[in-house]
Motif scaffolding. Structure first.
Motif, mmCIF file in Angstrom:
data_model
loop_
_atom_site.group_PDB
_atom_site.id
_atom_site.type_symbol
_atom_site.label_atom_id
_atom_site.label_comp_id
_atom_site.label_asym_id
_atom_site.label_seq_id
_atom_site.Cartn_x
_atom_site.Cartn_y
_atom_site.Cartn_z
ATOM 1 N N PRO A 101 0.833 -1.209 0.000
ATOM 2 C CA PRO A 101 0.000 0.000 0.000
ATOM 3 C C PRO A 101 0.866 1.257 0.000
ATOM 4 C CG PRO A 101 -0.851 -1.585 1.573
ATOM 5 C CD PRO A 101 0.471 -2.119 1.100
ATOM 6 N N PRO A 102 0.495 2.264 -0.783
ATOM 7 C CA PRO A 102 1.316 3.476 -0.874
ATOM 8 C C PRO A 102 1.319 4.273 0.420
ATOM 9 C CG PRO A 102 -0.774 3.783 -2.007
ATOM 10 C CD PRO A 102 -0.711 2.343 -1.633
ATOM 11 N N ARG A 103 2.466 4.854 0.716
ATOM 12 C CA ARG A 103 2.578 5.749 1.868
ATOM 13 C C ARG A 103 2.601 7.209 1.432
ATOM 14 N NH1 ARG A 103 3.921 3.153 6.598
ATOM 15 N NH2 ARG A 103 3.255 5.164 7.448
ATOM 16 N N LYS A 104 2.972 7.453 0.164
ATOM 17 C CA LYS A 104 3.020 8.813 -0.363
ATOM 18 C C LYS A 104 2.234 8.866 -1.668
ATOM 19 C CE LYS A 104 7.569 9.809 1.606
ATOM 20 N NZ LYS A 104 8.979 10.178 1.290
ATOM 21 N N ILE A 105 1.214 9.731 -1.700
ATOM 22 C CA ILE A 105 0.325 9.842 -2.853
ATOM 23 C C ILE A 105 0.329 11.284 -3.346
ATOM 24 C CG2 ILE A 105 -2.070 9.668 -3.642
ATOM 25 C CD1 ILE A 105 -2.494 7.497 -1.518
ATOM 26 N N LEU A 106 0.438 11.452 -4.654
ATOM 27 C CA LEU A 106 0.327 12.770 -5.279
ATOM 28 C C LEU A 106 -0.874 12.742 -6.213
ATOM 29 C CD1 LEU A 106 1.370 15.622 -5.839
ATOM 30 C CD2 LEU A 106 2.952 14.641 -7.524
ATOM 31 N N ASP A 107 -1.868 13.572 -5.933
ATOM 32 C CA ASP A 107 -3.117 13.612 -6.698
ATOM 33 C C ASP A 107 -3.156 14.901 -7.506
ATOM 34 O OD1 ASP A 107 -5.853 14.008 -7.497
ATOM 35 O OD2 ASP A 107 -6.476 12.568 -5.971
ATOM 36 N N LEU A 108 -2.939 14.792 -8.808
ATOM 37 C CA LEU A 108 -2.978 15.948 -9.705
ATOM 38 C C LEU A 108 -4.368 16.040 -10.321
ATOM 39 C CD1 LEU A 108 0.432 15.495 -11.575
ATOM 40 C CD2 LEU A 108 -0.032 16.706 -9.431
ATOM 41 N N GLY A 109 -5.044 17.137 -10.070
ATOM 42 C CA GLY A 109 -6.438 17.282 -10.475
ATOM 43 C C GLY A 109 -7.347 16.832 -9.357
ATOM 44 N N GLY A 110 -7.145 17.423 -8.175
ATOM 45 C CA GLY A 110 -7.894 17.002 -6.988
ATOM 46 C C GLY A 110 -9.374 17.316 -7.057
ATOM 47 N N ASN A 111 -9.765 18.279 -7.917
ATOM 48 C CA ASN A 111 -11.164 18.653 -8.083
ATOM 49 C C ASN A 111 -11.792 18.934 -6.719
ATOM 50 O OD1 ASN A 111 -14.292 17.713 -8.926
ATOM 51 N ND2 ASN A 111 -13.202 18.908 -10.468
ATOM 52 N N ILE A 112 -12.901 18.292 -6.377
ATOM 53 C CA ILE A 112 -13.576 18.567 -5.103
ATOM 54 C C ILE A 112 -13.194 17.569 -4.015
ATOM 55 C CG2 ILE A 112 -15.519 19.674 -6.255
ATOM 56 C CD1 ILE A 112 -17.118 17.055 -5.583
ATOM 57 N N GLY A 113 -12.280 16.656 -4.326
ATOM 58 C CA GLY A 113 -11.770 15.765 -3.290
ATOM 59 C C GLY A 113 -12.336 14.363 -3.277
ATOM 60 N N THR A 114 -13.117 13.969 -4.286
ATOM 61 C CA THR A 114 -13.673 12.612 -4.259
ATOM 62 C C THR A 114 -12.572 11.557 -4.338
ATOM 63 O OG1 THR A 114 -14.062 12.774 -6.651
ATOM 64 C CG2 THR A 114 -15.918 13.247 -5.196
ATOM 65 N N SER A 115 -11.586 11.781 -5.190
ATOM 66 C CA SER A 115 -10.503 10.796 -5.285
ATOM 67 C C SER A 115 -9.661 10.784 -4.014
ATOM 68 C CB SER A 115 -9.627 11.082 -6.510
ATOM 69 O OG SER A 115 -9.082 12.386 -6.465
ATOM 70 N N VAL A 116 -9.413 11.964 -3.444
ATOM 71 C CA VAL A 116 -8.633 12.028 -2.209
ATOM 72 C C VAL A 116 -9.330 11.253 -1.099
ATOM 73 C CG1 VAL A 116 -7.749 13.548 -0.401
ATOM 74 C CG2 VAL A 116 -7.542 14.218 -2.797
ATOM 75 N N ARG A 117 -10.636 11.422 -0.987
ATOM 76 C CA ARG A 117 -11.376 10.690 0.046
ATOM 77 C C ARG A 117 -11.318 9.177 -0.203
ATOM 78 N NH1 ARG A 117 -15.307 13.258 2.852
ATOM 79 N NH2 ARG A 117 -15.496 11.214 3.847
ATOM 80 N N TYR A 118 -11.291 8.793 -1.455
ATOM 81 C CA TYR A 118 -11.180 7.372 -1.779
ATOM 82 C C TYR A 118 -9.809 6.835 -1.384
ATOM 83 C CZ TYR A 118 -11.781 3.063 -4.495
ATOM 84 O OH TYR A 118 -11.894 1.749 -4.888
ATOM 85 N N TRP A 119 -8.751 7.616 -1.652
ATOM 86 C CA TRP A 119 -7.413 7.180 -1.230
ATOM 87 C C TRP A 119 -7.355 7.056 0.289
ATOM 88 C CZ3 TRP A 119 -7.366 6.138 -5.792
ATOM 89 C CH2 TRP A 119 -7.247 7.014 -6.868
ATOM 90 N N GLN A 120 -7.959 8.002 1.000
ATOM 91 C CA GLN A 120 -7.957 7.924 2.463
ATOM 92 C C GLN A 120 -8.662 6.666 2.953
ATOM 93 O OE1 GLN A 120 -9.637 11.999 3.109
ATOM 94 N NE2 GLN A 120 -7.972 12.159 4.591
ATOM 95 N N HIS A 121 -9.724 6.291 2.253
ATOM 96 C CA HIS A 121 -10.461 5.081 2.619
ATOM 97 C C HIS A 121 -9.613 3.828 2.389
ATOM 98 C CE1 HIS A 121 -13.607 2.065 2.801
ATOM 99 N NE2 HIS A 121 -13.413 1.752 1.531
#
Length: 283
Positions: A101-121
């Motif tokens: 599992p990744p410990r460091k994630i870079l999200d380019l095009g975060g938009n409103i955060g749906t993908s970020v919340r998915y990574w957190q999950h």
């Protein structure tokens, strides 16, 4: 997630298929309130000129299994960003690619955060940097991170990811879901946004990124055409390509830059777009 599953979601016509897709969507929400909010958001979006209550408020939707809800604005494309991640499972195959599992994630095009919340999950211990150029989307991104677990593990940056520092215009003509960087002086809905070199964003992650997500509405072509200085620092990537850039062009750029692709999966989307999963092997 297989290609067939993904195509089944994005294709299909007729009333019966539409009803079936909507029922499948609702089955992925955690409670009746979220189902009602989803339905009403779609009504508001379909009737933008009708004076309905709730027109200027945001709605909370909670997918099953997610810690906390996600805030979506009516009269925007927020529901589509939510649907791609939580209904269509656009990133559903990432667990097969990210090992360990990744410990460091870079999200380019975060938009409103749906993908970020998915990574957190999926990866609750990961440190995440999310980059989003539009100020209103960025504000929504910040709110959604605060609604999720461990907001201190997420750093947000309001900028374009680019190959050089500077400024560029932002074209808002395609809606919140499709804001893109532009240098066209006559384009409508342009504001000037700072650009940050991708290599500098990686430096903020101590030079290495376990997982890169890139959905930047066409700017990925320039990013990956000039990736020699950083491609070797990426373990896994998920990239959405936008025409005229193609998955074949992406793979050619990656290999030209010295990247060694150990495993690749391409999932076609509508209008010539595609989601490309890449796992790299480093000597």
């Amino acid at each position: 997630m297989s290609k067939t599953q993904h195509d089944e979601y994005i294709e299909g016509t007729g009333c019966v298929a539409a009803i079936r897709r909507q029922l499948v969507r609702w089955s992925k929400l955690s409670n009746a309130g979220s189902v009602l909010a989803d339905g009403y958001l779609r009504v508001l979006n379909r009737l933008p000129r009708t004076p309905l209550p709730g027109r200027h408020r945001a709605f909370l939707l909670r997918p099953k299994g997610l810690s906390g809800s996600i805030l979506l604005r009516p009269n925007t494309t927020d529901i589509h960003a939510f649907a791609d991640v939580f209904y269509a499972a656009e990133y559903g195959g990432i667990l097969d690619f990210c090992r360990p599992p990744p410990r460091k994630i870079l999200d380019l095009g975060g938009n409103i955060g749906t993908s970020v919340r998915y990574w957190q999950h999926l990866f609750p211990d990961a440190q995440i940097v999310a980059v989003e150029p539009d100020a209103k989307n960025f504000s929504q991104l910040q709110k959604n991170i605060l609604l999720g677990p461990a907001p201190a593990n997420v750093k947000v940056i309001c900028a374009f990811a680019a190959t050089a520092d500077g400024t560029a215009g932002i074209d808002r003509s395609q809606g919140e879901y499709g804001f893109r960087m532009t240098t066209e002086p006559g384009c409508e809905s342009i504001a000037t946004i700072s650009m940050l070199k991708l290599i500098d964003l990686l430096a903020g992650q101590d030079g290495q990124v376990d997982f890169l997500k890139c959905d930047i509405e066409g700017a990925e072509a320039d990013i990956f055409a000039n990736s020699q200085a950083w491609i070797y620092r990426i373990a896994t990537a998920v990239v959405e390509t936008h025409p005229p850039y193609s998955p074949e062009g992406l793979l050619a750029d990656v290999m030209r830059a010295g990247g060694i692709v150990e495993h690749e999966l391409t999932l076609p989307k509508m209008e010539g777009r595609a989601v490309v999963y890449l796992r790299f092997r480093h000597p």
